[in-house]
Design an enzyme around this catalytic site. Structure first.
Site, mmCIF file in Angstrom:
data_model
loop_
_atom_site.group_PDB
_atom_site.id
_atom_site.type_symbol
_atom_site.label_atom_id
_atom_site.label_comp_id
_atom_site.label_asym_id
_atom_site.label_seq_id
_atom_site.Cartn_x
_atom_site.Cartn_y
_atom_site.Cartn_z
ATOM 1 C CE LYS A 120 64.273 44.139 33.138
ATOM 2 N NZ LYS A 120 63.124 44.749 32.478
ATOM 3 N NE ARG A 149 62.709 50.371 36.429
ATOM 4 C CZ ARG A 149 63.186 49.308 37.072
ATOM 5 N NH1 ARG A 149 63.920 48.418 36.438
ATOM 6 N NH2 ARG A 149 62.935 49.139 38.350
HETATM 7 C C1 8Y4 Z 1 68.779 42.003 37.711
HETATM 8 C C2 8Y4 Z 1 68.313 43.229 38.061
HETATM 9 C C3 8Y4 Z 1 67.937 41.133 37.069
HETATM 10 C C4 8Y4 Z 1 67.026 43.595 37.769
HETATM 11 C C5 8Y4 Z 1 66.639 41.498 36.791
HETATM 12 C C6 8Y4 Z 1 66.180 42.750 37.133
HETATM 13 C C7 8Y4 Z 1 61.134 47.220 34.152
HETATM 14 C C8 8Y4 Z 1 60.382 47.991 35.033
HETATM 15 C C9 8Y4 Z 1 61.395 46.426 36.133
HETATM 16 C C10 8Y4 Z 1 61.107 47.544 32.762
HETATM 17 C C11 8Y4 Z 1 59.628 49.336 33.339
HETATM 18 C C12 8Y4 Z 1 64.274 44.238 36.789
HETATM 19 C C13 8Y4 Z 1 59.914 47.959 37.485
HETATM 20 C C14 8Y4 Z 1 62.810 44.101 36.702
HETATM 21 N N1 8Y4 Z 1 61.776 46.249 34.860
HETATM 22 N N2 8Y4 Z 1 59.629 49.046 34.633
HETATM 23 N N3 8Y4 Z 1 60.552 47.476 36.276
HETATM 24 N N4 8Y4 Z 1 60.338 48.609 32.416
HETATM 25 N N5 8Y4 Z 1 58.906 50.382 32.893
HETATM 26 N N6 8Y4 Z 1 64.870 43.026 36.862
HETATM 27 O O1 8Y4 Z 1 61.702 46.885 31.908
HETATM 28 O O2 8Y4 Z 1 64.829 45.299 36.820
HETATM 29 S S1 8Y4 Z 1 61.886 45.437 37.474
#
Ligand code: 8Y4
Length: 276
Positions: free
Chosen positions: A221, A255
């Site tokens: 993140k 996750r």
């Molecule tokens: C790089 C890769 C930068 C990924 C940002 C991201 C969560 C989630 C997401 C979470 C739950 C993400 C669907 C965002 N984050 N579900 N989902 N909890 N329960 N961003 O923190 O991965 S998507």
């Protein structure tokens, strides 16, 4: 602590990894511009072999600024993959969606956990989840994905997130969702500054104290990018460190994109805890 996920079981008696499977047009191409469901299935099987205890299938990007995906398109992305996975995976399948129609289609195809970043606040979502009869993860998000990172403000982020999650859990129980089917998630990065995310992690025990199993998503993140100046592909070590810190504070499910490495780290932590 066993979480029933529509026939398959998620064992949360020790911390586990949720593997991320994004089904978007730019992932799993056939070499050209076409999406290849077989490649997504291969990745899911690989994540299971690497230690994932649940696979989170998502057809809509919830990254800041992402374009919304029409409901038919989202169903067309995720349902064939879930159908192909249901008999080939021993671990449960989670559906990452905010839309009630997608929840119904995905659970019909074999998903056993609804992972909703809007905590079932969309019209019809609470009832759909209740009728699906599967487990749900309720995540905190302030604002909408498109604008949530534009200067988010809280009086006390931990108190605010905690009160929100408690309210949503109560709404689920009043709608007929079993308490034993509920997971909570503070929603790192969803309408939060780096400081908000750090406060939530430092005081994660206060969310854990609500009494529901807690899921965290910290993998790759932007808080890591902001604190260390790293691109997404360079965030593995910090992601694992954050996962372990969250588990130390009571998180039960992490996750993660990098399942193998995250699973190895949590195994070391579990081995150490076995000594206490
Ligand atoms: C790089 C890769 C930068 C990924 C940002 C991201 C969560 C989630 C997401 C979470 C739950 C993400 C669907 C965002 N984050 N579900 N989902 N909890 N329960 N961003 O923190 O991965 S998507």
């Amino acid at each position: 602590m066993l979480l029933d996920c529509g026939g398959k079981t998620l064992d949360l008696s020790h911390p586990q990894v949720m593997g991320v499977l994004n089904i978007t047009p730019d992932s799993f191409s056939d070499g050209g511009d076409f999406f290849a469901p077989e490649r997504a299935v291969e990745r899911a099987l690989q994540m299971q072999a690497e230690g994932a205890a649940v696979i989170d299938v998502g057809g809509e990007s919830t990254r800041p600024g992402a374009e919304p995906v029409p409901v038919d398109e989202e169903i067309a992305r995720v349902v064939p993959v879930i159908e192909a996975l249901r008999s080939r995976l021993s671990v449960p399948i989670s559906i990452d969606t905010r839309k009630p129609e997608v929840m119904r289609a995905a659970v019909g195809a074999g998903a056993g956990l609804i992972n909703d970043v809007a905590a079932l606040r969309e019209p019809g979502a609470l009832q759909a989840a209740r009728e699906c009869g599967v487990a749900v993860c309720l995540m905190h998000m302030q604002g909408e994905p498109r604008t949530m990172q534009d200067d988010p403000v809280y009086e006390d982020v931990v108190a605010g997130v905690k009160a929100f999650l408690q309210r949503r859990a109560r709404a689920c129980e009043e709608a007929g969702i079993a308490r034993e089917h509920i997971l909570l998630d503070p929603g790192f990065g969803f309408g939060k500054t780096v400081q908000h995310n750090l406060q939530l992690l430092a005081r994660l025990d206060e969310i854990v104290a609500l009494g529901y199993p807690v899921l965290v998503g910290l993998s790759r993140k932007s808080m890591i990018g902001k604190l260390l100046g790293l691109e997404t592909g360079e965030r593995l070590a910090a992601s694992i460190a954050l996962a372990m810190l969250a588990v130390e504070r009571g998180a039960r499910l992490v996750r993660a994109h990098d399942v193998k490495e995250t699973w190895q780290a949590l195994q070391m932590q579990a081995a150490l805890h076995g000594m206490e």
